[in-house]
Design an enzyme around this catalytic site. Structure first.
Site, PDB file in Angstrom:
ATOM      1  N   THR A 135      63.367  49.522 -24.458  1.00  0.00           N
ATOM      2  CA  THR A 135      62.671  48.568 -23.748  1.00  0.00           C
ATOM      3  C   THR A 135      62.789  47.192 -24.292  1.00  0.00           C
ATOM      4  O   THR A 135      63.369  46.912 -25.348  1.00  0.00           O
ATOM      5  CB  THR A 135      61.073  48.728 -23.770  1.00  0.00           C
ATOM      6  OG1 THR A 135      60.582  48.662 -24.810  1.00  0.00           O
ATOM      7  CG2 THR A 135      60.885  50.370 -23.029  1.00  0.00           C
TER       8      THR A 135
ATOM      9  N   TYR B 162      50.029  44.325 -34.841  1.00  0.00           N
ATOM     10  CA  TYR B 162      50.490  45.609 -33.864  1.00  0.00           C
ATOM     11  C   TYR B 162      49.621  46.836 -34.477  1.00  0.00           C
ATOM     12  O   TYR B 162      49.144  47.561 -33.567  1.00  0.00           O
ATOM     13  CB  TYR B 162      51.617  45.669 -33.630  1.00  0.00           C
ATOM     14  CG  TYR B 162      51.945  46.400 -32.451  1.00  0.00           C
ATOM     15  CD1 TYR B 162      51.891  46.451 -31.201  1.00  0.00           C
ATOM     16  CD2 TYR B 162      52.673  47.882 -32.966  1.00  0.00           C
ATOM     17  CE1 TYR B 162      52.146  47.137 -30.378  1.00  0.00           C
ATOM     18  CE2 TYR B 162      53.082  48.656 -31.862  1.00  0.00           C
ATOM     19  CZ  TYR B 162      52.814  48.334 -30.601  1.00  0.00           C
ATOM     20  OH  TYR B 162      53.026  49.289 -29.682  1.00  0.00           O
TER      21      TYR B 162
END
Length: 250
Positions: free
Chosen positions: A190, A153
Site C-alpha cells: 500500500t 505509530y
C-alpha cells in the site's frame, strides 16, 4: 439479513479494498474519507448496492460525535452493522526527540482519538439496538512490538489495542452488546509501505528490511487482506476484545 458496512479511510489502500468487496456482498456501504474513490459508484451500480459517501477529515476530532449521528440516520432499522475503523497514518517516522508536536498530535488524533471517539459515540447511540453490531479496529504488529522510529505509530496502535480489549470486556456485560475486535493485516503493498520505504535510514533503522519485503514479493495485496477480514466477520462467535492476526487466518 440486511448488512451495512461503515468504513473509514475508504479511498485508498486496505480501506478501498474492503469497500470494493463490501459493495459486491452487502446491502449498503457508508464510506468515510476526505475524497471519494471514483470506482465505488460504478461498483455500487453494477451490484445494486446502496452507497453513501461522507466527506470527513478524521483529524478534526470535534466533529466526530455528530458524524456518528449522521451515519446512523442512514442505517436501516433492521440492518446488521459492521464498522471498520481503518484510517491511519504512519508519520512521523522519527526517533523520540525529533517527533515534533504538530505531527505527533496528528498521529494521536487519527490513529487513536478518532477511532476511540467514534466507538464511544457509536456504543452510546446503539446500546438499545438488538441486532448484530461489530466494530473492527485495524491494528498492527506495531501495537505489540517496538520499531525504531515508530514511537508515534506503535504507541497509538498499542493504545487502540488496549481500548478495544477494555471495550470488549465491558460490552460482554450489557444486554445488547457490540462486538469490538482488533485486526492486524500484516505487511501490505500500500501507499503506507511506500512511505515507510522512503524514510531516512537514520530515522528508521529497519528500512532495508521493508525494502526486502517489496523486492521479494512478500507483501500481501490489500484485496487478499480484505477478503480474509470479511471471511472473519462471517464467524458467528467472534471473541469480544480479541486481537486477530491475519497470520492465524491463513
Amino acid at each position: 439479513m440486511v448488512k451495512t458496512f461503515i468504513i473509514t479511510g475508504a479511498s485508498r489502500g486496505l480501506g478501498a479494498a474492503i469497500a470494493k468487496q463490501c459493495l459486491q456482498k452487502s446491502d449498503h456501504c457508508i464510506l468515510l474519507s476526505r475524497t471519494a474513490h471514483p470506482e465505488m459508484v460504478e461498483i455500487a451500480d453494477q451490484f445494486g448496492t446502496k452507497l453513501t459517501f461522507i466527506s470527513v477529515d478524521l483529524n478534526e476530532i470535534e466533529q466526530l460525535t455528530s458524524l456518528v449521528n449522521k451515519i446512523l440516520e442512514e442505517v436501516d432499522e433492521k440492518s446488521e452493522i459492521y464498522f471498520v475503523n481503518n484510517a491511519g497514518v504512519i508519520e512521523p517516522i522519527k526517533p523520540v526527540g525529533n517527533l515534533g508536536q504538530e505531527s505527533l498530535e496528528t498521529s494521536l488524533r487519527v490513529n487513536f482519538m478518532a477511532p476511540v471517539v467514534l466507538a464511544d459515540a457509536f456504543v452510546k447511540r446503539t446500546k438499545h439496538w438488538d441486532r448484530k453490531k461489530v466494530m473492527v479496529n485495524i491494528s498492527s504488529g506495531a501495537a505489540k512490538n517496538p520499531y525504531h522510529g515508530w514511537a508515534a505509530y506503535c504507541s497509538t496502535k498499542a493504545g487502540l489495542e488496549m481500548f478495544t480489549r477494555v471495550a470488549g470486556l465491558e460490552q460482554d456485560k450489557v444486554p445488547f452488546p457490540m462486538t469490538l475486535i482488533s485486526f492486524s493485516p500484516g505487511v501490505m503493498d500500500t501507499g503506507m509501505q511506500e512511505t515507510i520505504r522512503s524514510a531516512n535510514e537514520q530515522d528508521f533503522s529497519d528500512r532495508e528490511k521493508f525494502h526486502g519485503y517489496k523486492e521479494k514479493g512478500t507483501l500481501r495485496s490489500p484485496e487478499f487482506v480484505a477478503e480474509k477480514l470479511l471471511e472473519l466477520l462471517e464467524v458467528d462467535e467472534l471473541e469480544n476484545g480479541k486481537f486477530y492476526d491475519i497470520k492465524s487466518l491463513l
